[in-house]
Design a protein around this motif. Structure first.
Motif, short mmCIF file in Angstrom:
data_model
loop_
_atom_site.label_atom_id
_atom_site.label_comp_id
_atom_site.label_asym_id
_atom_site.label_seq_id
_atom_site.Cartn_x
_atom_site.Cartn_y
_atom_site.Cartn_z
N ASP A 46 60.31 50.42 62.78
CA ASP A 46 61.03 50.37 64.00
C ASP A 46 60.71 51.95 64.73
N THR A 47 60.04 52.18 65.56
CA THR A 47 59.55 53.52 66.06
C THR A 47 60.30 53.79 67.44
N GLU A 48 61.20 52.97 67.76
CA GLU A 48 62.23 53.35 68.92
C GLU A 48 63.16 54.45 68.40
N LEU A 49 62.85 55.78 68.83
CA LEU A 49 63.61 56.76 68.21
C LEU A 49 64.80 57.02 68.90
N ARG A 50 65.91 57.24 67.95
CA ARG A 50 67.32 57.95 68.34
C ARG A 50 66.79 59.25 68.78
N PRO A 51 67.86 60.01 69.84
CA PRO A 51 67.68 60.83 70.42
C PRO A 51 67.11 62.31 69.49
#
Length: 369
Positions: free
Chosen positions: A24-29
Protein backbone atom coordinates in the motif's frame (compact mmCIF):
# COMPACT_ATOMS: atom_id res chain seq x y z
CA UNK A 1 -1.41 -0.59 -4.20
CA UNK A 2 1.69 -1.65 -6.10
CA UNK A 3 3.18 -5.07 -6.67
CA UNK A 4 6.70 -5.57 -5.34
CA UNK A 5 9.05 -8.52 -5.08
CA UNK A 6 10.36 -9.49 -1.66
CA UNK A 7 12.28 -12.22 0.14
CA UNK A 8 9.69 -13.40 2.67
CA UNK A 9 10.49 -15.46 5.74
CA UNK A 10 7.39 -17.58 6.35
CA UNK A 11 8.48 -19.42 9.51
CA UNK A 12 11.43 -19.63 11.92
CA UNK A 13 14.59 -21.40 10.74
CA UNK A 14 13.35 -21.67 7.16
CA UNK A 15 14.75 -20.37 3.89
CA UNK A 16 13.62 -17.11 2.36
CA UNK A 17 10.96 -17.40 -0.33
CA UNK A 18 10.91 -14.94 -3.21
CA UNK A 19 7.32 -13.70 -3.60
CA UNK A 20 5.36 -11.03 -5.42
CA UNK A 21 3.33 -9.17 -2.80
CA UNK A 22 1.18 -6.06 -2.48
CA UNK A 23 2.40 -2.79 -0.93
CA UNK A 24 0.00 0.00 0.00
CA UNK A 25 1.76 3.16 -1.20
CA UNK A 26 -0.65 5.68 0.26
CA UNK A 27 1.99 7.46 2.33
CA UNK A 28 1.60 8.87 5.80
CA UNK A 29 2.88 12.48 6.00
CA UNK A 30 6.31 11.42 7.35
CA UNK A 31 6.77 8.39 5.08
CA UNK A 32 8.99 7.90 2.04
CA UNK A 33 8.78 5.27 -0.70
CA UNK A 34 12.25 4.07 -1.66
CA UNK A 35 13.23 1.92 -4.62
CA UNK A 36 15.80 -0.43 -3.14
CA UNK A 37 18.99 -0.91 -5.14
CA UNK A 38 20.79 -3.28 -2.77
CA UNK A 39 20.68 -4.45 0.84
CA UNK A 40 23.41 -5.86 3.06
CA UNK A 41 22.87 -9.15 4.86
CA UNK A 42 23.56 -8.76 8.58
CA UNK A 43 23.94 -11.31 11.37
CA UNK A 44 20.81 -9.82 12.95
CA UNK A 45 18.74 -11.02 9.96
CA UNK A 46 19.94 -14.55 10.71
CA UNK A 47 19.26 -14.05 14.43
CA UNK A 48 15.65 -13.15 13.60
CA UNK A 49 15.33 -16.23 11.39
CA UNK A 50 16.46 -18.36 14.33
CA UNK A 51 14.24 -16.40 16.78
CA UNK A 52 17.05 -15.08 18.96
CA UNK A 53 15.18 -11.80 18.56
CA UNK A 54 11.40 -11.37 18.11
CA UNK A 55 9.68 -10.57 14.80
CA UNK A 56 6.45 -11.63 13.14
CA UNK A 57 5.96 -14.30 10.47
CA UNK A 58 5.44 -14.12 7.59
CA UNK A 59 7.78 -11.18 7.49
CA UNK A 60 10.22 -9.21 5.36
CA UNK A 61 13.67 -8.68 6.86
CA UNK A 62 16.60 -6.64 5.54
CA UNK A 63 17.94 -3.60 7.37
CA UNK A 64 21.00 -2.40 5.47
CA UNK A 65 19.20 -0.93 2.50
CA UNK A 66 20.31 1.67 -0.03
CA UNK A 67 18.10 3.06 -2.75
CA UNK A 68 16.50 5.96 -4.55
CA UNK A 69 13.61 8.05 -3.29
CA UNK A 70 10.46 7.56 -5.39
CA UNK A 71 8.01 9.82 -3.57
CA UNK A 72 7.59 11.48 -0.20
CA UNK A 73 4.80 12.19 2.27
CA UNK A 74 3.41 15.68 2.69
CA UNK A 75 5.60 16.68 5.67
CA UNK A 76 8.95 15.34 4.42
CA UNK A 77 11.63 17.98 3.82
CA UNK A 78 14.92 16.05 4.20
CA UNK A 79 14.84 14.35 0.78
CA UNK A 80 13.00 14.50 -2.52
CA UNK A 81 12.33 12.14 -5.42
CA UNK A 82 15.54 11.02 -7.10
CA UNK A 83 17.80 11.43 -4.06
CA UNK A 84 20.14 8.57 -3.16
CA UNK A 85 19.65 7.35 0.40
CA UNK A 86 20.95 4.87 2.96
CA UNK A 87 18.40 3.47 5.41
CA UNK A 88 19.19 3.42 9.12
CA UNK A 89 17.25 2.02 12.12
CA UNK A 90 13.99 3.70 13.06
CA UNK A 91 13.74 6.19 15.90
CA UNK A 92 11.01 8.55 17.07
CA UNK A 93 13.11 11.73 16.98
CA UNK A 94 11.13 13.13 19.92
CA UNK A 95 12.21 11.36 23.12
CA UNK A 96 15.04 12.55 25.38
CA UNK A 97 17.44 9.94 23.96
CA UNK A 98 16.82 11.01 20.35
CA UNK A 99 16.98 14.71 21.15
CA UNK A 100 20.25 14.32 23.03
CA UNK A 101 21.91 12.65 20.04
CA UNK A 102 21.40 8.98 20.93
CA UNK A 103 18.69 7.67 18.56
CA UNK A 104 19.98 4.09 18.93
CA UNK A 105 18.57 4.18 22.45
CA UNK A 106 15.21 5.66 21.42
CA UNK A 107 12.49 4.95 23.97
CA UNK A 108 10.44 3.40 21.13
CA UNK A 109 13.34 1.47 19.58
CA UNK A 110 11.87 -2.01 20.01
CA UNK A 111 8.28 -1.42 18.80
CA UNK A 112 9.48 0.72 15.90
CA UNK A 113 12.18 -1.71 14.72
CA UNK A 114 10.69 -5.10 15.64
CA UNK A 115 6.93 -4.47 15.81
CA UNK A 116 6.28 -5.32 12.16
CA UNK A 117 3.52 -2.71 11.73
CA UNK A 118 3.03 1.05 11.77
CA UNK A 119 2.63 2.85 15.07
CA UNK A 120 -1.10 3.18 14.32
CA UNK A 121 -1.40 -0.61 13.94
CA UNK A 122 -1.82 -0.70 10.17
CA UNK A 123 0.05 -3.11 7.92
CA UNK A 124 0.82 -1.99 4.33
CA UNK A 125 2.38 -5.29 3.20
CA UNK A 126 0.04 -8.11 2.09
CA UNK A 127 0.10 -11.32 0.12
CA UNK A 128 -2.32 -11.62 -2.81
CA UNK A 129 -4.84 -13.44 -0.59
CA UNK A 130 -4.89 -10.51 1.81
CA UNK A 131 -2.68 -12.01 4.52
CA UNK A 132 -0.69 -9.34 6.34
CA UNK A 133 3.10 -9.56 6.14
CA UNK A 134 5.25 -8.05 8.89
CA UNK A 135 7.35 -5.15 7.64
CA UNK A 136 9.24 -2.10 8.92
CA UNK A 137 12.05 -4.33 10.19
CA UNK A 138 14.55 -1.81 11.56
CA UNK A 139 12.20 0.71 9.99
CA UNK A 140 12.74 -0.57 6.44
CA UNK A 141 12.31 -4.30 5.57
CA UNK A 142 14.62 -3.79 2.62
CA UNK A 143 14.87 -7.36 1.29
CA UNK A 144 12.39 -6.08 -1.27
CA UNK A 145 12.33 -4.04 -4.44
CA UNK A 146 10.56 -1.17 -2.66
CA UNK A 147 10.49 -0.10 0.97
CA UNK A 148 8.38 2.24 3.11
CA UNK A 149 10.45 4.24 5.57
CA UNK A 150 10.11 7.32 7.74
CA UNK A 151 12.00 10.57 7.36
CA UNK A 152 13.91 9.98 10.61
CA UNK A 153 15.66 6.86 9.34
CA UNK A 154 16.64 8.04 5.86
CA UNK A 155 20.14 9.43 5.24
CA UNK A 156 20.78 11.38 2.05
CA UNK A 157 24.11 10.35 0.50
CA UNK A 158 26.25 11.75 -2.35
CA UNK A 159 25.42 10.57 -5.84
CA UNK A 160 29.08 10.24 -6.87
CA UNK A 161 29.51 7.09 -4.72
CA UNK A 162 28.47 3.61 -5.85
CA UNK A 163 25.05 3.33 -4.20
CA UNK A 164 24.85 -0.47 -4.10
CA UNK A 165 27.78 -0.75 -1.67
CA UNK A 166 26.50 1.79 0.87
CA UNK A 167 23.67 -0.09 2.63
CA UNK A 168 25.85 -1.80 5.28
CA UNK A 169 26.84 1.64 6.55
CA UNK A 170 23.32 1.79 8.02
CA UNK A 171 23.89 -1.03 10.52
CA UNK A 172 26.89 -3.39 10.71
CA UNK A 173 29.60 -1.01 9.59
CA UNK A 174 28.34 1.95 11.61
CA UNK A 175 28.07 -0.38 14.61
CA UNK A 176 31.75 -1.36 14.47
CA UNK A 177 33.11 2.02 13.46
CA UNK A 178 30.78 3.98 15.74
CA UNK A 179 31.67 1.90 18.79
CA UNK A 180 35.27 2.98 18.32
CA UNK A 181 34.84 6.55 17.10
CA UNK A 182 31.68 7.63 18.97
CA UNK A 183 31.85 5.62 22.19
CA UNK A 184 35.40 4.57 23.05
CA UNK A 185 36.99 7.59 21.32
CA UNK A 186 40.61 6.43 21.51
CA UNK A 187 43.35 9.01 21.37
CA UNK A 188 46.21 8.76 18.93
CA UNK A 189 48.77 6.27 20.22
CA UNK A 190 46.37 4.23 22.38
CA UNK A 191 45.75 0.48 22.16
CA UNK A 192 42.69 -1.66 21.37
CA UNK A 193 41.76 -5.32 20.93
CA UNK A 194 38.85 -6.42 18.73
CA UNK A 195 37.43 -9.94 19.08
CA UNK A 196 35.57 -11.43 16.15
CA UNK A 197 36.72 -9.95 12.85
CA UNK A 198 33.63 -10.31 10.73
CA UNK A 199 32.23 -7.14 9.13
CA UNK A 200 31.53 -5.39 12.45
CA UNK A 201 34.94 -6.21 13.89
CA UNK A 202 36.74 -5.23 10.69
CA UNK A 203 34.87 -1.91 10.68
CA UNK A 204 36.13 -1.38 14.24
CA UNK A 205 39.68 -2.14 13.10
CA UNK A 206 39.49 0.33 10.23
CA UNK A 207 38.06 2.97 12.58
CA UNK A 208 40.80 2.33 15.14
CA UNK A 209 43.42 2.86 12.47
CA UNK A 210 41.71 6.06 11.32
CA UNK A 211 41.66 7.26 14.95
CA UNK A 212 45.41 6.79 15.24
CA UNK A 213 45.59 3.73 17.50
CA UNK A 214 49.13 2.37 17.29
CA UNK A 215 48.38 -1.05 18.77
CA UNK A 216 45.37 -2.75 17.14
CA UNK A 217 45.02 -6.42 18.06
CA UNK A 218 42.60 -8.64 16.12
CA UNK A 219 41.28 -11.88 17.65
CA UNK A 220 39.52 -14.65 15.73
CA UNK A 221 39.64 -18.40 15.14
CA UNK A 222 40.09 -18.16 11.35
CA UNK A 223 43.52 -17.29 9.98
CA UNK A 224 42.12 -15.97 6.69
CA UNK A 225 40.08 -13.38 8.58
CA UNK A 226 43.07 -12.45 10.67
CA UNK A 227 45.10 -11.95 7.50
CA UNK A 228 42.46 -9.53 6.20
CA UNK A 229 42.43 -7.78 9.56
CA UNK A 230 46.16 -7.08 9.17
CA UNK A 231 45.58 -5.77 5.67
CA UNK A 232 42.93 -3.37 7.00
CA UNK A 233 44.92 -2.03 9.95
CA UNK A 234 45.55 -4.60 12.69
CA UNK A 235 49.10 -4.44 14.00
CA UNK A 236 48.90 -7.88 15.67
CA UNK A 237 46.66 -10.93 15.48
CA UNK A 238 45.76 -13.75 17.87
CA UNK A 239 44.15 -17.04 16.89
CA UNK A 240 42.19 -17.77 20.06
CA UNK A 241 42.04 -21.49 19.25
CA UNK A 242 45.80 -21.60 19.70
CA UNK A 243 46.56 -18.95 22.34
CA UNK A 244 45.00 -17.53 25.51
CA UNK A 245 44.12 -13.98 24.55
CA UNK A 246 44.62 -12.24 27.91
CA UNK A 247 47.97 -13.93 28.49
CA UNK A 248 49.21 -13.15 24.99
CA UNK A 249 48.28 -9.48 25.38
CA UNK A 250 49.50 -8.96 28.93
CA UNK A 251 52.71 -10.94 28.58
CA UNK A 252 53.80 -10.04 25.06
CA UNK A 253 51.79 -7.62 22.96
CA UNK A 254 50.79 -4.94 25.47
CA UNK A 255 52.25 -5.49 28.96
CA UNK A 256 49.91 -3.98 31.52
CA UNK A 257 46.92 -4.34 29.20
CA UNK A 258 45.18 -2.41 26.43
CA UNK A 259 43.14 0.78 26.74
CA UNK A 260 40.05 -0.57 24.96
CA UNK A 261 38.38 -3.76 23.80
CA UNK A 262 35.49 -4.47 21.44
CA UNK A 263 33.59 -7.76 21.46
CA UNK A 264 31.47 -8.70 18.45
CA UNK A 265 30.83 -12.32 19.48
CA UNK A 266 28.54 -11.99 22.51
CA UNK A 267 30.22 -15.03 24.08
CA UNK A 268 30.96 -15.20 27.81
CA UNK A 269 34.39 -16.78 27.43
CA UNK A 270 35.51 -14.23 24.86
CA UNK A 271 34.24 -11.25 26.86
CA UNK A 272 36.07 -12.51 29.96
CA UNK A 273 39.29 -12.79 27.98
CA UNK A 274 38.89 -9.23 26.74
CA UNK A 275 38.19 -7.89 30.23
CA UNK A 276 41.31 -9.72 31.40
CA UNK A 277 43.27 -7.93 28.68
CA UNK A 278 42.38 -4.41 29.85
CA UNK A 279 44.72 -2.09 31.65
CA UNK A 280 43.52 -0.24 34.77
CA UNK A 281 40.52 2.00 33.89
CA UNK A 282 40.18 0.28 30.51
CA UNK A 283 36.82 -0.12 28.78
CA UNK A 284 35.32 -3.12 26.98
CA UNK A 285 32.40 -2.49 24.62
CA UNK A 286 30.11 -5.41 23.70
CA UNK A 287 28.18 -5.16 20.43
CA UNK A 288 27.37 -8.82 19.64
CA UNK A 289 23.98 -10.40 20.27
CA UNK A 290 24.22 -12.36 23.51
CA UNK A 291 23.14 -15.96 22.78
CA UNK A 292 22.80 -16.90 26.47
CA UNK A 293 20.31 -15.50 28.97
CA UNK A 294 23.08 -14.49 31.36
CA UNK A 295 26.39 -12.75 30.90
CA UNK A 296 28.78 -13.94 33.60
CA UNK A 297 32.13 -12.27 34.13
CA UNK A 298 34.87 -12.67 36.69
CA UNK A 299 34.43 -10.03 39.40
CA UNK A 300 38.16 -9.35 39.59
CA UNK A 301 37.99 -7.66 36.20
CA UNK A 302 35.93 -4.82 37.68
CA UNK A 303 38.64 -3.79 40.07
CA UNK A 304 40.81 -0.80 39.25
CA UNK A 305 38.18 1.11 37.35
CA UNK A 306 37.59 -1.23 34.42
CA UNK A 307 34.28 -0.81 32.59
CA UNK A 308 32.00 -3.10 30.58
CA UNK A 309 29.29 -1.52 28.42
CA UNK A 310 26.86 -2.60 25.71
CA UNK A 311 26.66 -0.48 22.56
CA UNK A 312 23.81 -0.42 20.02
CA UNK A 313 24.38 0.73 16.42
CA UNK A 314 27.62 2.48 17.34
CA UNK A 315 25.64 5.10 19.30
CA UNK A 316 25.68 7.22 16.17
CA UNK A 317 23.49 9.90 14.66
CA UNK A 318 23.18 8.36 11.17
CA UNK A 319 22.63 11.70 9.39
CA UNK A 320 26.03 12.81 10.69
CA UNK A 321 28.03 9.60 10.96
CA UNK A 322 27.21 7.82 7.70
CA UNK A 323 28.37 10.77 5.55
CA UNK A 324 31.55 10.87 7.67
CA UNK A 325 32.21 7.20 6.93
CA UNK A 326 31.64 7.85 3.22
CA UNK A 327 34.22 10.63 3.32
CA UNK A 328 36.71 8.33 5.07
CA UNK A 329 36.03 5.75 2.36
CA UNK A 330 36.68 8.30 -0.39
CA UNK A 331 40.05 9.09 1.20
CA UNK A 332 40.99 5.38 1.38
CA UNK A 333 40.78 5.34 5.18
CA UNK A 334 37.69 3.09 5.46
CA UNK A 335 37.99 0.56 2.60
CA UNK A 336 34.92 -1.47 3.50
CA UNK A 337 34.39 -2.44 -0.13
CA UNK A 338 37.08 -5.10 0.40
CA UNK A 339 34.57 -7.07 2.52
CA UNK A 340 31.78 -7.16 -0.05
CA UNK A 341 30.44 -9.89 -2.30
CA UNK A 342 27.28 -9.34 -4.36
CA UNK A 343 24.32 -11.71 -4.73
CA UNK A 344 21.09 -11.29 -6.66
CA UNK A 345 17.77 -11.38 -4.80
CA UNK A 346 16.97 -14.86 -6.15
CA UNK A 347 20.23 -16.05 -4.58
CA UNK A 348 19.57 -14.68 -1.10
CA UNK A 349 19.62 -18.15 0.51
CA UNK A 350 23.06 -18.77 -0.99
CA UNK A 351 24.15 -15.44 0.53
CA UNK A 352 22.91 -16.60 3.94
CA UNK A 353 24.66 -19.97 3.61
CA UNK A 354 27.95 -18.43 2.47
CA UNK A 355 27.82 -15.92 5.33
CA UNK A 356 27.17 -18.62 7.92
CA UNK A 357 30.07 -20.69 6.59
CA UNK A 358 32.41 -17.72 6.59
CA UNK A 359 32.88 -17.89 2.81
CA UNK A 360 31.55 -14.33 2.49
CA UNK A 361 32.22 -11.54 4.96
CA UNK A 362 29.62 -9.00 3.88
CA UNK A 363 26.99 -10.20 1.44
CA UNK A 364 25.05 -7.52 -0.40
CA UNK A 365 21.83 -8.57 -2.10
CA UNK A 366 21.02 -6.63 -5.28
CA UNK A 367 17.42 -6.08 -6.25
CA UNK A 368 16.17 -6.71 -9.80
CA UNK A 369 16.01 -3.39 -11.63
Amino acid sequence: MMEITAAVLTAPKQKFEIENIQLDTELRPEEILVKIVATGLCHTDIAIRDQHLPFGFPGILGHEGAGIVVKTGSSVTKVKAGNHVVLAPASCGKCSYCKSGHPSYCISFFPMNFGGIRNDGSCPYHSHDGTGIAGFFFGQSSFATYSLVSENNVVKVPEDVQLEILGPLGCGLQTGAGTVLNVLKPSSGESIVIAGVGPVGLAAIMAAKAAGCTSIIAVDIFDNRLDLAKELGATDTINSRELIVSEEINNRLSPGGVHYAVDTTGRNAVINQLLGSLRFMGTCAVVGILPAEKLEVDSQFFTMGRTLKYVIEGDSVPDIFIPQLIELHKKGMFPFDKLIRFYELNDINAAVEDSEKGITLKAIVRMPQ
